[in-house]
Design a protein around this motif. Structure first.
Motif, PDB file in Angstrom:
ATOM      1  N   ARG A  38      75.165  46.389  91.438  1.00 17.78           N
ATOM      2  CA  ARG A  38      73.530  46.540  91.390  1.00 17.78           C
ATOM      3  C   ARG A  38      73.082  45.248  90.706  1.00 17.78           C
ATOM      4  O   ARG A  38      73.851  44.578  89.713  1.00 17.78           O
ATOM      5  N   ASN A  68      70.020  45.305  91.029  1.00 12.43           N
ATOM      6  CA  ASN A  68      68.501  45.347  90.097  1.00 12.43           C
ATOM      7  C   ASN A  68      68.061  44.786  88.684  1.00 12.43           C
ATOM      8  O   ASN A  68      66.944  44.102  88.638  1.00 12.43           O
ATOM      9  N   GLU A  69      68.748  44.506  87.694  1.00 12.92           N
ATOM     10  CA  GLU A  69      68.089  43.958  87.099  1.00 12.92           C
ATOM     11  C   GLU A  69      69.047  42.810  87.089  1.00 12.92           C
ATOM     12  O   GLU A  69      68.969  42.189  85.733  1.00 12.92           O
ATOM     13  N   GLU A 120      68.744  50.696  98.649  1.00 10.07           N
ATOM     14  CA  GLU A 120      69.516  52.569  98.432  1.00 10.07           C
ATOM     15  C   GLU A 120      67.307  52.662  97.930  1.00 10.07           C
ATOM     16  O   GLU A 120      67.680  52.142  97.344  1.00 10.07           O
ATOM     17  N   GLU A 138      72.213  46.122  95.923  1.00  9.39           N
ATOM     18  CA  GLU A 138      73.434  46.236  95.663  1.00  9.39           C
ATOM     19  C   GLU A 138      73.752  44.976  96.508  1.00  9.39           C
ATOM     20  O   GLU A 138      73.189  45.002  98.115  1.00  9.39           O
ATOM     21  N   THR A 179      68.021  51.493  94.322  1.00  9.03           N
ATOM     22  CA  THR A 179      69.104  50.638  94.268  1.00  9.03           C
ATOM     23  C   THR A 179      69.289  49.327  94.916  1.00  9.03           C
ATOM     24  O   THR A 179      69.221  49.734  96.090  1.00  9.03           O
ATOM     25  N   ARG A 239      72.365  36.193  90.965  1.00  5.17           N
ATOM     26  CA  ARG A 239      72.342  37.370  92.251  1.00  5.17           C
ATOM     27  C   ARG A 239      73.249  36.667  93.360  1.00  5.17           C
ATOM     28  O   ARG A 239      73.406  36.943  94.532  1.00  5.17           O
ATOM     29  N   LYS A 251      73.142  45.765 100.198  1.00  6.32           N
ATOM     30  CA  LYS A 251      72.563  47.398 100.297  1.00  6.32           C
ATOM     31  C   LYS A 251      71.401  47.857 100.031  1.00  6.32           C
ATOM     32  O   LYS A 251      70.891  47.561  99.018  1.00  6.32           O
TER      33      LYS A 251
END
Lengths: 361, 325
Positions: A66, A68-69, A7, A61, A59, A75, A5
């Motif tokens: 989440r 991002n970091e 966003e 996902e 963001t 990931r 996702k």
């Protein structure tokens, strides 16, 4: 297996904004292709998903978490690079095993995973060679193998075929399609500037332009029902002809009187208040047929390009407007320097006002 | 005659001489030796073309032979004579070397130098190259590390002689010792370890060289391979030692061997600091100590050094060529 996702994703380098307001939902098992002109940020977007570029806003996902970091390795993604990015000092086997060794998997597990991927990609005879002893196609297969061994949730491909020659590109494209077939639950994101790759591989295409998404849809959606002039002209080759005109009859079938003479009918419906609206009609070169009687365009054939299965006819309108191009089946050398009238099936005539399709409003 | 005029005449003579040589030699070849006439003109043309490259190569080969090949042979020949060059003594000089304790000490010390200096200079250079790569003041740091390269070996030796000076007022080492109320000492007189104190000087100079070359090599690594390794989960150490270092290995070897060759030639540092006393003699300074006193013995040492350097040199050239490909 993994939903993505995006966003309001944005990317900027200092003051310079490269991408903004990217909203995208990717379902598990989809093969999404990012296409767009050079510099539209498609690779940047992919690298942000991979974690190689910082996300400046919004963001990301993966599976509702989440990201991002989260560092790239955590990931659940694997990436195949345009330049293959093989480790030149390691054999094919070690290249594929590297990530697993880093993850401290047991030797048996690593061997099993490598053998399986090698078998899948027919790389078994080359396992003990260095990358420099492989051909371009084999190198790219190793790069794909390196992704497969890690069994990621999401595969990222950054223009994986553009360093290969034409014949190999087609073959590898088919291999990637088969790979996707073999792993139906894996999500893949594929960046290319080649629309044939986009049309043949994608379950959905994301067209990027002007720092944002121009349209998201299945390949045929984009081809048959482009949302705007950019997508209309970007998908299909040669690109769609756009001719300016004015709506003179509204209803289920719209009639447009064209600025250079000629009349076009389209099955795109219009409302009574659209009377007199300035529009561009869009006709794909392959949708033009020679006309008898009422015609969309009549002109002098300047250039004929016979490609064998089809012939491209170029009409140069007066002034410096873009040439009108028609693609007729068969060979038509005799059309050169002749006058020709063209018309099209009203169902194949698109209408755009202010750059946006009248189909979507 | 004014110097400018002299210069111009020299240039004119040199360039004119070159042109005249090539023109005349080709003319002689084509018109006199193998003229395209007679019984078999085609064969003559082919022969002339086979000879022609050698006409062009001759000046370079002659110059190299005169300045490189002849001195090697000449030195060897000289090393077979006594100190005045009046009497042929065969391998007598070499026998004397083998029996000389100082010579054996010099060989051993040189062995230490070759082991330590290239390794540490390359290692520190590599570290400096990597650590200064991504930081803002990295370039300033690099300039500072590179600066000793601009100092002559003798100059550097004098600077370090101050550092090692046996006086807390002058020497850095003894100033530090003094702060801890330790007696001053002369580091250059501590047996065995003084060799390493001298090596520090050369390492200090050569780290900059290694850093510059290795920094360029590190930047030449394709960014994608590093990114791929990041995606594969490699941490910064694994990234450096498993991805970056192996990829610049050929450059590391070239830097290493280049410094090794240099180490086998440097006499200045020992000469300017201890003069080879206190067990710090190395081959080049040992050679210098015999020069002009016993040229036979000195050339014999020179020849030994050359024999030692040769394999390193060959290795170096092979690596450099590999890298160029």
């Amino acid at each position: 297996m993994a939903d993505l996702k995006l966003e309001n994703i944005a990317k900027s380098y200092g003051e310079v904004s490269v991408l903004k307001d990217i909203n995208l939902d990717i379902k598990a098992g989809e093969l999404i292709v990012f296409v767009g002109p050079s510099g539209c940020g498609k690779s940047t977007l992919l690298r942000m998903i991979a974690g190689l570029e910082k996300i400046s806003g919004g963001t990301l996902e993966i599976d509702g978490v989440r990201m991002n970091e989260v560092p790239p390795a955590n990931r659940g993604i694997a990436m195949v690079f345009q330049s293959y990015a093989l480790y030149p000092h390691m054999t094919v086997r070690d290249n594929m095993a590297f990530a697993l060794k880093i993850a401290k998997m047991s030797k048996e597990e690593i061997d099993a995973a490598v053998e399986k991927a090698a078998k899948m990609l027919q790389l078994e005879p080359y396992l003990d060679r260095l990358p420099k002893a492989l051909s371009g196609g084999q190198r790219q297969r190793v790069a794909i193998g390196r992704a497969i061994v890690r069994d990621p949730k999401v595969y990222l491909f950054d223009e994986p075929l553009s360093n290969l020659d034409a014949a190999l590109r087609v073959a590898t494209r088919i291999e990637i399609a088969q790979l996707k077939e073999a792993m139906p639950d894996r999500t893949m994101i594929y960046v290319t500037h080649d629309q044939v790759e986009a049309m043949t591989l994608a379950s959905r295409i994301v067209v990027l332009a002007n720092k944002g998404i121009a349209q998201v849809g299945t390949p045929l959606d984009l081809y048959e029902r482009p949302e705007n002039e950019f997508v209309a002209q970007f998908i299909g080759s040669p690109s769609m002809n756009l001719l300016p005109g004015e709506v003179v009859e509204t209803g289920e079938v719209t009639t447009v009187k064209l600025a250079r003479g000629g009349v076009a009918r389209s099955t795109v419906p219009t409302r009574p208040e659209d009377m007199g609206l300035k529009v561009n009609i869009g006709v794909r070169p392959e949708d033009f047929v020679p006309a008898e009687g009422e015609a969309i365009y009549t002109g002098h054939v300047d250039i004929v390009e016979a490609l064998g299965e089809v012939t491209l006819l170029y009409f140069q309108p007066e002034g410096d407007a873009a040439p009108v191009i028609a693609k007729l089946p068969g060979i038509h050398h005799d059309r050169r320097h002749s006058q020709l009238s063209l018309s099209a099936d009203p169902a194949k005539v698109h209408l755009f006002a202010d750059g946006r399709s009248l189909l979507y409003r | 005659m004014s110097p400018i005029l002299q210069g111009i005449i020299t240039i004119a003579l040199g360039v004119g001489g070159c042109i005249a040589y090539f023109y005349a030699s080709n003319l002689v070849l084509d018109k006199v030796i193998f003229p395209p006439r007679g019984a078999d003109p085609g064969r003559n043309i082919n022969r002339a073309n086979m000879v022609r490259p050698w006409l062009f190569l001759f000046p370079a080969i002659a110059a190299l032979g005169l300045y490189l090949a002849y001195p090697v042979v000449g030195s060897f020949w000289r090393s077979l004579f006594n100190r005045n060059g009046t009497e042929f003594i065969g391998l007598g000089n070499y026998q004397k070397l083998a029996a000389d304790d100082t010579f054996r000490q010099a060989v051993f010390n040189n062995f230490l130098w070759v082991l330590v200096v290239p390794a540490l200079a390359t290692f520190f250079g590599l570290m400096a190259a990597q650590l200064t790569d991504r930081i803002k003041w990295g370039n300033i740091a690099k300039s500072l590390i590179f600066m000793p390269m601009a100092i002559s070996f003798v100059g550097a030796s004098l600077i370090w002689k101050f550092v090692y000076a046996n006086n807390p007022q002058i020497g850095l080492i003894n100033a530090i010792r003094d702060a801890f109320h330790l007696q001053p000492l002369d580091p250059l007189q501590i047996p065995f370890w003084n060799n390493f104190f001298l090596m520090v000087i050369l390492i200090w100079i050569q780290t900059g060289f290694a850093m510059v070359i290795l920094s360029a090599a590190l930047r030449g690594i394709p960014e994608e391979t590093v990114e791929a390794a990041v995606l594969d989960g490699a941490n910064p150490f694994q990234l450096f030692f498993k991805i970056k270092v192996p990829q610049i290995m050929p450059t590391i070897v070239v830097v290493w061997t280049t410094i090794t060759i240099l180490v086998l030639k440097v006499f200045d540092i020992v000469y300017a600091t201890t003069g080879g006393n206190f067990g710090t003699q190395i081959l080049p300074s040992y050679m210098m100590s015999y020069m002009f006193r016993d040229d036979g013995r000195a050339t014999a040492v020179a020849f030994v050094i050359m024999i030692i350097v040769l394999p390193v040199m060959i290795w170096n050239i092979i690596q450099a060529r590999k890298e160029m490909r």
